[in-house]
Design a protein around this motif. Structure first.
Motif, PDB file in Angstrom:
ATOM      1  N   THR A 134       0.835  -1.202   0.000  1.00 24.90           N
ATOM      2  CA  THR A 134       0.000   0.000   0.000  1.00 24.90           C
ATOM      3  C   THR A 134       0.871   1.255   0.000  1.00 24.90           C
ATOM      4  O   THR A 134       0.651   2.199  -0.770  1.00 24.90           O
ATOM      5  CB  THR A 134      -0.915   0.007   1.232  1.00 24.90           C
ATOM      6  N   ARG A 135       1.872   1.253   0.880  1.00 30.45           N
ATOM      7  CA  ARG A 135       2.777   2.402   0.950  1.00 30.45           C
ATOM      8  C   ARG A 135       3.433   2.656  -0.401  1.00 30.45           C
ATOM      9  O   ARG A 135       3.510   3.782  -0.871  1.00 30.45           O
ATOM     10  CB  ARG A 135       3.865   2.150   1.996  1.00 30.45           C
ATOM     11  N   GLU A 136       3.885   1.580  -1.018  1.00 31.21           N
ATOM     12  CA  GLU A 136       4.563   1.699  -2.308  1.00 31.21           C
ATOM     13  C   GLU A 136       3.636   2.323  -3.343  1.00 31.21           C
ATOM     14  O   GLU A 136       4.040   3.232  -4.080  1.00 31.21           O
ATOM     15  CB  GLU A 136       4.991   0.295  -2.754  1.00 31.21           C
ATOM     16  N   LYS A 137       2.412   1.835  -3.362  1.00 28.96           N
ATOM     17  CA  LYS A 137       1.453   2.370  -4.329  1.00 28.96           C
ATOM     18  C   LYS A 137       1.212   3.859  -4.085  1.00 28.96           C
ATOM     19  O   LYS A 137       1.127   4.652  -5.018  1.00 28.96           O
ATOM     20  CB  LYS A 137       0.120   1.612  -4.227  1.00 28.96           C
ATOM     21  N   LEU A 138       1.093   4.192  -2.819  1.00 32.72           N
ATOM     22  CA  LEU A 138       0.847   5.600  -2.482  1.00 32.72           C
ATOM     23  C   LEU A 138       2.047   6.457  -2.879  1.00 32.72           C
ATOM     24  O   LEU A 138       1.886   7.571  -3.396  1.00 32.72           O
ATOM     25  CB  LEU A 138       0.564   5.744  -0.979  1.00 32.72           C
ATOM     26  N   LEU A 139       3.237   5.953  -2.655  1.00 34.21           N
ATOM     27  CA  LEU A 139       4.440   6.703  -3.002  1.00 34.21           C
ATOM     28  C   LEU A 139       4.542   6.917  -4.512  1.00 34.21           C
ATOM     29  O   LEU A 139       4.863   8.013  -4.972  1.00 34.21           O
ATOM     30  CB  LEU A 139       5.685   5.967  -2.479  1.00 34.21           C
ATOM     31  N   ASP A 140       4.243   5.872  -5.260  1.00 36.19           N
ATOM     32  CA  ASP A 140       4.289   6.014  -6.715  1.00 36.19           C
ATOM     33  C   ASP A 140       3.251   7.024  -7.190  1.00 36.19           C
ATOM     34  O   ASP A 140       3.533   7.884  -8.034  1.00 36.19           O
ATOM     35  CB  ASP A 140       4.052   4.652  -7.383  1.00 36.19           C
ATOM     36  N   ALA A 141       2.061   6.899  -6.629  1.00 41.09           N
ATOM     37  CA  ALA A 141       0.996   7.826  -7.016  1.00 41.09           C
ATOM     38  C   ALA A 141       1.387   9.254  -6.670  1.00 41.09           C
ATOM     39  O   ALA A 141       1.149  10.193  -7.446  1.00 41.09           O
ATOM     40  CB  ALA A 141      -0.300   7.444  -6.299  1.00 41.09           C
ATOM     41  N   ALA A 142       2.008   9.410  -5.514  1.00 35.89           N
ATOM     42  CA  ALA A 142       2.417  10.750  -5.085  1.00 35.89           C
ATOM     43  C   ALA A 142       3.458  11.329  -6.029  1.00 35.89           C
ATOM     44  O   ALA A 142       3.415  12.514  -6.385  1.00 35.89           O
ATOM     45  CB  ALA A 142       2.957  10.696  -3.665  1.00 35.89           C
ATOM     46  N   ALA A 143       4.402  10.491  -6.460  1.00 36.24           N
ATOM     47  CA  ALA A 143       5.437  10.975  -7.383  1.00 36.24           C
ATOM     48  C   ALA A 143       4.787  11.531  -8.641  1.00 36.24           C
ATOM     49  O   ALA A 143       5.151  12.612  -9.122  1.00 36.24           O
ATOM     50  CB  ALA A 143       6.391   9.839  -7.721  1.00 36.24           C
ATOM     51  N   ASP A 144       3.806  10.809  -9.159  1.00 36.61           N
ATOM     52  CA  ASP A 144       3.098  11.283 -10.350  1.00 36.61           C
ATOM     53  C   ASP A 144       2.394  12.603 -10.072  1.00 36.61           C
ATOM     54  O   ASP A 144       2.495  13.560 -10.836  1.00 36.61           O
ATOM     55  CB  ASP A 144       2.065  10.237 -10.805  1.00 36.61           C
ATOM     56  N   ALA A 145       1.651  12.621  -8.984  1.00 37.92           N
ATOM     57  CA  ALA A 145       0.851  13.809  -8.671  1.00 37.92           C
ATOM     58  C   ALA A 145       1.743  15.026  -8.440  1.00 37.92           C
ATOM     59  O   ALA A 145       1.437  16.129  -8.895  1.00 37.92           O
ATOM     60  CB  ALA A 145      -0.018  13.541  -7.442  1.00 37.92           C
ATOM     61  N   PHE A 146       2.852  14.826  -7.754  1.00 38.45           N
ATOM     62  CA  PHE A 146       3.774  15.929  -7.503  1.00 38.45           C
ATOM     63  C   PHE A 146       4.369  16.444  -8.820  1.00 38.45           C
ATOM     64  O   PHE A 146       4.531  17.645  -9.020  1.00 38.45           O
ATOM     65  CB  PHE A 146       4.895  15.501  -6.553  1.00 38.45           C
ATOM     66  N   ALA A 147       4.722  15.508  -9.696  1.00 39.33           N
ATOM     67  CA  ALA A 147       5.299  15.911 -10.969  1.00 39.33           C
ATOM     68  C   ALA A 147       4.295  16.735 -11.763  1.00 39.33           C
ATOM     69  O   ALA A 147       4.657  17.691 -12.454  1.00 39.33           O
ATOM     70  CB  ALA A 147       5.719  14.687 -11.769  1.00 39.33           C
ATOM     71  N   GLU A 148       3.027  16.379 -11.625  1.00 41.82           N
ATOM     72  CA  GLU A 148       2.011  17.049 -12.422  1.00 41.82           C
ATOM     73  C   GLU A 148       1.602  18.400 -11.838  1.00 41.82           C
ATOM     74  O   GLU A 148       1.460  19.384 -12.557  1.00 41.82           O
ATOM     75  CB  GLU A 148       0.783  16.136 -12.508  1.00 41.82           C
ATOM     76  N   HIS A 149       1.398  18.418 -10.534  1.00 43.93           N
ATOM     77  CA  HIS A 149       0.861  19.649  -9.923  1.00 43.93           C
ATOM     78  C   HIS A 149       1.775  20.288  -8.902  1.00 43.93           C
ATOM     79  O   HIS A 149       1.409  21.315  -8.318  1.00 43.93           O
ATOM     80  CB  HIS A 149      -0.479  19.346  -9.244  1.00 43.93           C
ATOM     81  N   GLY A 150       2.904  19.687  -8.633  1.00 43.90           N
ATOM     82  CA  GLY A 150       3.752  20.210  -7.566  1.00 43.90           C
ATOM     83  C   GLY A 150       3.259  19.732  -6.217  1.00 43.90           C
ATOM     84  O   GLY A 150       2.152  19.193  -6.107  1.00 43.90           O
ATOM     85  N   PHE A 151       4.085  19.937  -5.221  1.00 45.59           N
ATOM     86  CA  PHE A 151       3.747  19.447  -3.887  1.00 45.59           C
ATOM     87  C   PHE A 151       2.495  20.114  -3.340  1.00 45.59           C
ATOM     88  O   PHE A 151       1.561  19.445  -2.885  1.00 45.59           O
ATOM     89  CB  PHE A 151       4.922  19.693  -2.938  1.00 45.59           C
ATOM     90  N   GLU A 152       2.471  21.440  -3.407  1.00 44.37           N
ATOM     91  CA  GLU A 152       1.309  22.172  -2.877  1.00 44.37           C
ATOM     92  C   GLU A 152       0.070  21.896  -3.708  1.00 44.37           C
ATOM     93  O   GLU A 152      -1.034  21.823  -3.184  1.00 44.37           O
ATOM     94  CB  GLU A 152       1.595  23.679  -2.871  1.00 44.37           C
ATOM     95  N   GLY A 153       0.266  21.765  -4.998  1.00 44.43           N
ATOM     96  CA  GLY A 153      -0.869  21.612  -5.890  1.00 44.43           C
ATOM     97  C   GLY A 153      -1.505  20.235  -5.879  1.00 44.43           C
ATOM     98  O   GLY A 153      -2.655  20.072  -6.288  1.00 44.43           O
ATOM     99  N   ALA A 154      -0.781  19.246  -5.404  1.00 50.77           N
ATOM    100  CA  ALA A 154      -1.323  17.886  -5.392  1.00 50.77           C
ATOM    101  C   ALA A 154      -2.162  17.679  -4.140  1.00 50.77           C
ATOM    102  O   ALA A 154      -1.731  18.017  -3.040  1.00 50.77           O
ATOM    103  CB  ALA A 154      -0.189  16.880  -5.426  1.00 50.77           C
ATOM    104  N   SER A 155      -3.343  17.147  -4.291  1.00 51.46           N
ATOM    105  CA  SER A 155      -4.199  16.909  -3.124  1.00 51.46           C
ATOM    106  C   SER A 155      -4.090  15.460  -2.674  1.00 51.46           C
ATOM    107  O   SER A 155      -3.851  14.559  -3.483  1.00 51.46           O
ATOM    108  CB  SER A 155      -5.649  17.247  -3.440  1.00 51.46           C
ATOM    109  N   ILE A 156      -4.253  15.265  -1.405  1.00 45.97           N
ATOM    110  CA  ILE A 156      -4.130  13.927  -0.847  1.00 45.97           C
ATOM    111  C   ILE A 156      -5.210  13.010  -1.392  1.00 45.97           C
ATOM    112  O   ILE A 156      -4.978  11.827  -1.642  1.00 45.97           O
ATOM    113  CB  ILE A 156      -4.155  13.996   0.689  1.00 45.97           C
TER     114      ILE A 156
END
Lengths: 212, 212, 212, 212
Positions: B17-39
């Motif tokens: 689960t953690r791994e999946k979340l981390l991968d998803a986060a990497a994508d989201a951050f790349a797309e919207h930035g840290f602040e721009g990505a929502s949990i």
DNA sequence: GATGAATGAGCATTCATTCAT
DNA sequence: AATGAATGAATGCTCATTCAT
């Protein structure tokens, strides 16, 4: 009450406010990123309240677009001619010095934010293209007139080298933000290959005839 | 009483689960930035709800820290040994290929976000230092064992070149996000000067005489 | 150019909004407690949205602090002088009537919530002290000027009796919330011993001999 | 693995867990209120995880109901008989002492929370009625058997005085939570009027023939 | 042009609750 | 009976934006 004509016309006053807001925004974006910077913070840094912001910009994205446009225009109209006017033999050194300057007028992370907002509106997307195009065009000019044999390179090759310069500038920029020192020596190493007309095109790592 | 043992233990399931979340986060951050990505978005991309996120990470910043830590660990434990195992004469080409890969394990913009969150907590600041240090150390290793005379450079010089490589990687990364093609040729140009042990230290742009 | 001046200035309008929010909060807190009351509910009761709330108060705790401060100020500046102005022989009856009123300005359960939030901030802790001090000081004044020999009691004794009055008020308050009728007769019984200067200090339940 | 019979039966073990959870809940509620206390915190204080909680109680409200029920039962079955067994002449003093005790088994603020949850379920409403009724009934018993002439009061008068005692207890309780010292002397003053059969019924403040 | 009160969508986070283990 | 991963409703709070002044 006073009838003395103001030193600044309305338009000048307005422009001054816009300028202050843009500078404040550049700082805020650098510190917190586009999403992380709040309009209240930007306005406050400029010495205004949010009302002043909305009197001058439609929304935060328009501010970003304007900011990027001005920075690239500043590069094209002020920096570039200045550098091109430098005698050929000192030019590359001047470029390197300019790259190493604390806050070069090309905050490429700003352009990154623009890229992220690309979907926001057609204007935003257009602004991104405009900025990147002018950036590469400016660099190509530099290379075209650059001495040391670069002028003789075919257009396609010069275009590739322009992208490499952009990468060098961007990398330098990013290092700064990461707290890693990107001094003149680093820039020199990055530009060495690009500036050498002889850097071969036959494959990675072959820059110096290593496969001979 | 007990049923057939599950394919995955609880701990394994959790790690997955953690791994999946981390991968998803990497994508989201790349797309919207840290602040721009929502949990919510991150969790949804991973196929979970926000609760799963908070079951695995204390907050968004901890997610970023973990992500950066894992990426740099991945670089140190997998990429680096793999590259070091490559025969000397193909190594630089391999590095260039690795840099040009779509999603190199060093998303440096991620580290930039980390730098922006530095003030958040001591943990965050420590994580940033750790990541940058390991990054530079890894690159220095690469250069130390690198062929073509780089091994003979003094430590200080190798350290400067490591920073230059980092800038090259960062610049390439940023170009990608800007929609500018950073192909093998661009990388080659950036690395040419760094890879040449003879690139002089006497001033910018003096690379052209180095192979005389 | 300017239109007819508005009936309420901006500051007055703002104050009115604050007042409405404070009243609504008092109701909501009484009904659900501090934790149980939601800001949306409070704002809606006052006829606003949550934004109005955050435009007037930093957070829920500040609202509670302000509310308690205003109530205690209302007691000190309005209720207390009013009661002190009453002729001596009717004063105790007036106090009793005031205590029995539906919503006395001293919602002591509110102060209890304040006590629970004490750790939140120094401001909160200070507010609690302030409220309790002013409360006891006001009651002591009442007793000092109170007729029937209370004026002649030593300070320490009057201080103890002030606490007893506070307990009586608090108890009455709580009973109300429990759905138990705390009518004038109940208050009378609670105050009887306190109001009798002769109530001895030799042990509980010895009041019956005091008027021998 | 072990075949030795457990010292505690299943039921006893369960009961012990429930008891620990109830005690932990009482503490947590006193500290943060019903809404403010989290199940995780309660379970942790008791040395368990949330799972243990849900094995023993349907939800947080049921926990509150159970807690109030147990406390009032404890009062009715243990405290009350103990006090009633005290010789008449020391009884009031004993009551006063009991009231002054650090943590009397009647945490009336707990009952206040119950009152706030009244709407949650019929069970909750019923529990509230039950608790208040038993509370008042117990106090009336105390007064009925109480010496010093209280036994001769008409039922209605005794009922009023029971409410007054409840208010005294509640007030004392609340003062404690406010950080105001509610010592024996305060309690004595509150009970003086209630304990005096002669306290007149003709109006506030007239306790001692003041209108003669 | 600038202000600031008010709006309301959006978001991080908490937490009661469920359920597979 | 107890655990703890995952759920999802609810809530505090932020902030871009509007508009009357």
């Amino acid at each position: 009450m006073s009838t003395i004509p103001p030193r600044l016309t309305r338009a000048e006053q307005r422009e001054r406010t816009r300028e202050k807001l843009l500078d404040a925004a550049a700082d805020a974006f650098a510190e917190h990123g586009f999403e992380g910077a709040s309009i209240d913070d930007i306005a406050a840094r400029a010495g205004f309240t949010r009302g002043a912001f909305y009197s001058n910009f439609a929304d935060k994205t328009e501010l970003l677009v304007t900011l990027c446009d001005r920075r690239i225009a500043g590069f094209a109209h002020f920096e570039l001619p200045r550098i091109l006017a430098i005698p050929e033999e000192q030019r590359l050194a001047a470029v390197a010095r300019w790259l190493a300057a604390e806050a070069p007028p090309l905050e490429l992370l700003l352009v990154l934010e623009l890229a992220r907002q690309r979907g926001q509106s057609p204007d935003t997307a257009a602004a991104l293209d405009r900025v990147v195009d002018r950036l590469l065009a400016g660099i190509e000019q530099l290379l075209a007139i650059g001495g040391e044999g670069l002028a003789d390179l075919p257009d396609a090759e010069r275009e590739v080298r322009a992208r490499a310069v952009l990468a060098a500038v961007a990398g330098t920029n990013l290092l700064d933000h990461l707290g890693v020192d990107a001094d003149a020596r680093v820039i020199e190493l990055l530009l060495a290959g690009i500036a050498d007309p002889a850097t071969s095109a036959t494959g990675a790592g072959s820059a110096h005839g290593s496969h001979a």
